[in-house]
Design a protein around this motif. Sequence first.
Motif, PDB file in Angstrom:
ATOM      1  N   THR A 127     -41.911   9.937  38.904  1.00  0.00           N
ATOM      2  CA  THR A 127     -40.900   9.177  39.964  1.00  0.00           C
ATOM      3  C   THR A 127     -41.001  10.099  41.244  1.00  0.00           C
ATOM      4  O   THR A 127     -40.940  11.558  41.100  1.00  0.00           O
ATOM      5  CB  THR A 127     -39.707   9.057  39.654  1.00  0.00           C
ATOM      6  OG1 THR A 127     -39.663   8.380  38.167  1.00  0.00           O
ATOM      7  CG2 THR A 127     -38.759   8.137  40.551  1.00  0.00           C
ATOM      8  N   ASP A 128     -40.950   9.622  42.482  1.00  0.00           N
ATOM      9  CA  ASP A 128     -40.917  10.332  43.638  1.00  0.00           C
ATOM     10  C   ASP A 128     -39.442  10.555  43.988  1.00  0.00           C
ATOM     11  O   ASP A 128     -38.569  10.003  43.720  1.00  0.00           O
ATOM     12  CB  ASP A 128     -41.192   9.381  44.860  1.00  0.00           C
ATOM     13  CG  ASP A 128     -41.477  10.170  46.164  1.00  0.00           C
ATOM     14  OD1 ASP A 128     -40.552  11.024  46.286  1.00  0.00           O
ATOM     15  OD2 ASP A 128     -42.239   9.498  46.900  1.00  0.00           O
ATOM     16  N   ALA A 129     -39.261  12.120  44.337  1.00  0.00           N
ATOM     17  CA  ALA A 129     -38.065  12.582  44.502  1.00  0.00           C
ATOM     18  C   ALA A 129     -37.008  11.964  45.419  1.00  0.00           C
ATOM     19  O   ALA A 129     -36.081  11.936  45.623  1.00  0.00           O
ATOM     20  CB  ALA A 129     -38.198  14.138  44.630  1.00  0.00           C
ATOM     21  N   TRP A 130     -37.999  11.490  46.427  1.00  0.00           N
ATOM     22  CA  TRP A 130     -37.301  10.556  47.505  1.00  0.00           C
ATOM     23  C   TRP A 130     -36.723   9.514  46.926  1.00  0.00           C
ATOM     24  O   TRP A 130     -35.366   8.948  47.357  1.00  0.00           O
ATOM     25  CB  TRP A 130     -38.242  10.224  48.654  1.00  0.00           C
ATOM     26  CG  TRP A 130     -37.413  10.036  49.976  1.00  0.00           C
ATOM     27  CD1 TRP A 130     -37.395   8.602  50.150  1.00  0.00           C
ATOM     28  CD2 TRP A 130     -36.936  10.739  50.940  1.00  0.00           C
ATOM     29  NE1 TRP A 130     -36.591   8.444  51.600  1.00  0.00           N
ATOM     30  CE2 TRP A 130     -36.335   9.814  51.734  1.00  0.00           C
ATOM     31  CE3 TRP A 130     -36.686  12.103  51.065  1.00  0.00           C
ATOM     32  CZ2 TRP A 130     -35.687  10.229  52.861  1.00  0.00           C
ATOM     33  CZ3 TRP A 130     -35.848  12.576  52.117  1.00  0.00           C
ATOM     34  CH2 TRP A 130     -35.376  11.716  53.130  1.00  0.00           C
TER      35      TRP A 130
ATOM     36  N   ASP B 168     -32.054  19.404  47.283  1.00  0.00           N
ATOM     37  CA  ASP B 168     -31.404  19.961  46.190  1.00  0.00           C
ATOM     38  C   ASP B 168     -32.400  19.466  44.802  1.00  0.00           C
ATOM     39  O   ASP B 168     -32.285  20.368  43.817  1.00  0.00           O
ATOM     40  CB  ASP B 168     -29.898  19.423  45.926  1.00  0.00           C
ATOM     41  CG  ASP B 168     -29.387  19.987  44.884  1.00  0.00           C
ATOM     42  OD1 ASP B 168     -29.066  21.085  44.676  1.00  0.00           O
ATOM     43  OD2 ASP B 168     -28.970  19.256  43.783  1.00  0.00           O
ATOM     44  N   ILE B 169     -32.707  18.420  44.856  1.00  0.00           N
ATOM     45  CA  ILE B 169     -33.621  17.776  43.700  1.00  0.00           C
ATOM     46  C   ILE B 169     -34.852  18.760  43.351  1.00  0.00           C
ATOM     47  O   ILE B 169     -35.100  19.113  42.344  1.00  0.00           O
ATOM     48  CB  ILE B 169     -34.008  16.291  43.661  1.00  0.00           C
ATOM     49  CG1 ILE B 169     -32.767  15.470  43.648  1.00  0.00           C
ATOM     50  CG2 ILE B 169     -34.972  16.133  42.644  1.00  0.00           C
ATOM     51  CD1 ILE B 169     -32.830  14.036  43.889  1.00  0.00           C
ATOM     52  N   VAL B 170     -35.597  18.890  44.692  1.00  0.00           N
ATOM     53  CA  VAL B 170     -36.602  19.692  44.707  1.00  0.00           C
ATOM     54  C   VAL B 170     -36.413  21.118  44.098  1.00  0.00           C
ATOM     55  O   VAL B 170     -37.158  21.565  43.265  1.00  0.00           O
ATOM     56  CB  VAL B 170     -37.390  19.728  45.959  1.00  0.00           C
ATOM     57  CG1 VAL B 170     -38.575  20.642  45.987  1.00  0.00           C
ATOM     58  CG2 VAL B 170     -37.961  18.077  46.167  1.00  0.00           C
TER      59      VAL B 170
ATOM     60  N   PRO C 211     -43.204  16.936  45.124  1.00  0.00           N
ATOM     61  CA  PRO C 211     -41.850  16.353  45.164  1.00  0.00           C
ATOM     62  C   PRO C 211     -42.087  14.749  45.007  1.00  0.00           C
ATOM     63  O   PRO C 211     -40.993  14.142  44.526  1.00  0.00           O
ATOM     64  CB  PRO C 211     -41.357  16.859  46.676  1.00  0.00           C
ATOM     65  CG  PRO C 211     -42.041  18.025  46.943  1.00  0.00           C
ATOM     66  CD  PRO C 211     -43.251  17.944  46.226  1.00  0.00           C
ATOM     67  N   SER C 212     -43.121  14.427  45.182  1.00  0.00           N
ATOM     68  CA  SER C 212     -43.679  12.914  45.075  1.00  0.00           C
ATOM     69  C   SER C 212     -43.763  12.593  43.633  1.00  0.00           C
ATOM     70  O   SER C 212     -43.946  11.391  43.426  1.00  0.00           O
ATOM     71  CB  SER C 212     -44.777  12.480  45.930  1.00  0.00           C
ATOM     72  OG  SER C 212     -45.966  13.167  45.370  1.00  0.00           O
ATOM     73  N   ARG C 213     -43.847  13.585  42.653  1.00  0.00           N
ATOM     74  CA  ARG C 213     -44.173  13.029  41.339  1.00  0.00           C
ATOM     75  C   ARG C 213     -43.333  13.836  40.519  1.00  0.00           C
ATOM     76  O   ARG C 213     -43.814  14.892  39.824  1.00  0.00           O
ATOM     77  CB  ARG C 213     -45.541  13.455  41.067  1.00  0.00           C
ATOM     78  CG  ARG C 213     -46.046  12.606  39.761  1.00  0.00           C
ATOM     79  CD  ARG C 213     -47.692  12.837  39.639  1.00  0.00           C
ATOM     80  NE  ARG C 213     -48.217  12.229  38.409  1.00  0.00           N
ATOM     81  CZ  ARG C 213     -48.363  10.931  38.076  1.00  0.00           C
ATOM     82  NH1 ARG C 213     -48.055  10.120  39.155  1.00  0.00           N
ATOM     83  NH2 ARG C 213     -48.825  10.678  36.933  1.00  0.00           N
ATOM     84  N   LEU C 214     -41.868  13.729  40.225  1.00  0.00           N
ATOM     85  CA  LEU C 214     -41.109  14.401  39.395  1.00  0.00           C
ATOM     86  C   LEU C 214     -41.616  13.708  38.012  1.00  0.00           C
ATOM     87  O   LEU C 214     -41.696  12.652  37.682  1.00  0.00           O
ATOM     88  CB  LEU C 214     -39.683  13.873  39.577  1.00  0.00           C
ATOM     89  CG  LEU C 214     -39.061  14.361  40.834  1.00  0.00           C
ATOM     90  CD1 LEU C 214     -37.624  13.682  40.906  1.00  0.00           C
ATOM     91  CD2 LEU C 214     -38.745  15.895  40.886  1.00  0.00           C
ATOM     92  N   PRO C 215     -41.658  14.793  36.922  1.00  0.00           N
ATOM     93  CA  PRO C 215     -42.141  14.445  35.647  1.00  0.00           C
ATOM     94  C   PRO C 215     -41.119  13.573  34.908  1.00  0.00           C
ATOM     95  O   PRO C 215     -40.076  13.777  35.353  1.00  0.00           O
ATOM     96  CB  PRO C 215     -42.455  15.710  34.988  1.00  0.00           C
ATOM     97  CG  PRO C 215     -41.588  16.711  35.662  1.00  0.00           C
ATOM     98  CD  PRO C 215     -41.359  16.222  37.135  1.00  0.00           C
ATOM     99  N   ALA C 216     -41.412  12.833  34.133  1.00  0.00           N
ATOM    100  CA  ALA C 216     -40.631  12.213  33.019  1.00  0.00           C
ATOM    101  C   ALA C 216     -39.605  12.961  32.280  1.00  0.00           C
ATOM    102  O   ALA C 216     -40.056  14.273  32.063  1.00  0.00           O
ATOM    103  CB  ALA C 216     -41.496  11.329  32.094  1.00  0.00           C
TER     104      ALA C 216
END
Length: 410
Positions: free
Chosen positions: A364-367, A387-389, A397-402
């Motif tokens: 999922t994208d962090a944005w 903060d997420i990153v 950041p555009s691809r947070l892992p599952a």
Amino acid sequence: MATLPGLIQGFYRGIAFDVPDTTTKAGRRLVEYLFPGVEDAAYDDFGRHPGEVTLNGVIAGDLYQVQALALEAAFNRPGPAMLIHPWRGPMRVILAEPATITLASRELRIVRFSAKFKTVQTGFTGLSGGFGGILSAVALIGTAVALLSSAVSSRSISAARTRAVNRSAGVVRDAVGDLQPVAGSARFLPRLTNAASSLAPTTPEGFETAVADLTSRFGEASDIPFIAAAAEAIREEQATPAALTALGLNLGAALSGTISDAPSDPDRALLAVAAAHAIAQASAQIPYTAFDSAEQAHAVRSSVLSSADSLIDATSGLVTGRYAGEADELVSALETLKVEVTAALNEIIGQLPETLTLQLTGPTDAWIVAAHIAGDNPAGLEAVWQDIVSRNCPRHPSRLPAGEIKVLKP
């Protein structure tokens, strides 16, 4: 020696002393202008004076010479430090001028000193009254381990204590070498390992002094000079207080785990001394830690309590052996540390933001996640994304892992 009547205890960089009297200067910073032919002077107010605190302190006891050297080393260390004022409580100070340490032949077992401090009002906002108790408990542990090492020296035959010192020093070197770096530790761990490699005491008192010097390196978080470096100087990245706390507690837990397998009571006592020093110095970094979430404060509290309990359990055999009195003092000091750490962190946990835990079913994208959390407050969207990153450290950041991610609750 018990505290003399009329004296009140204070602490500077964790060193305890008694205070016969103290003075404090307060006021405004004024510039006076004098003009020819004008009777009245003119004044400009440059703000509040930083305040000067002058302490006349006394240290009394059998180990007064060692404590005098420790006090001298504390005064020589750079940067601001924490002073537990006997009347005004904890304050952040910097030494205004060289302190004076006095020893006199007419006063045996007595060290006198006079020091002038200026209060520092910036760069340290996390200190509350509860953190003063942590440093008091650290000082209690220092006293207890000094007594325990002296007991090993006086109640063991020469050959047995020499072998115990050599074996214990080797265990400490191995434990330091096995430490793994943690986030924010920078270049601290290689420096600690290098210092441990030269650990070669010959007596129990020398072992305690060497271990105290080794673990005092965990205090480097408070050694950042208050005076700015030259513009061309290359600033070395320092380890964070949170990282130093984690490393110190890991070292204390590792040393506590070796106590039960030690071949003799002197070995077990000396390893308990080393573990207690590591836990105490790690806990002394808590007042300097900038906690960003209640979860972090909870984790630190649990780690300190777990490490202290492990050492208390490991020293259970000493409490009923030849070092019963000294071991009991150490256990009491560790229990005091647990109480003070719990009280101090409980005081701030309720003031810290909570951490949200989200479960992602796929990349999922962090944005998108930030928009989901801060959708009702567009102004805070970027802060949530950052903060997420920073908290989850994705490869991109555009691809947070599952899986599970954490973010501060806005």
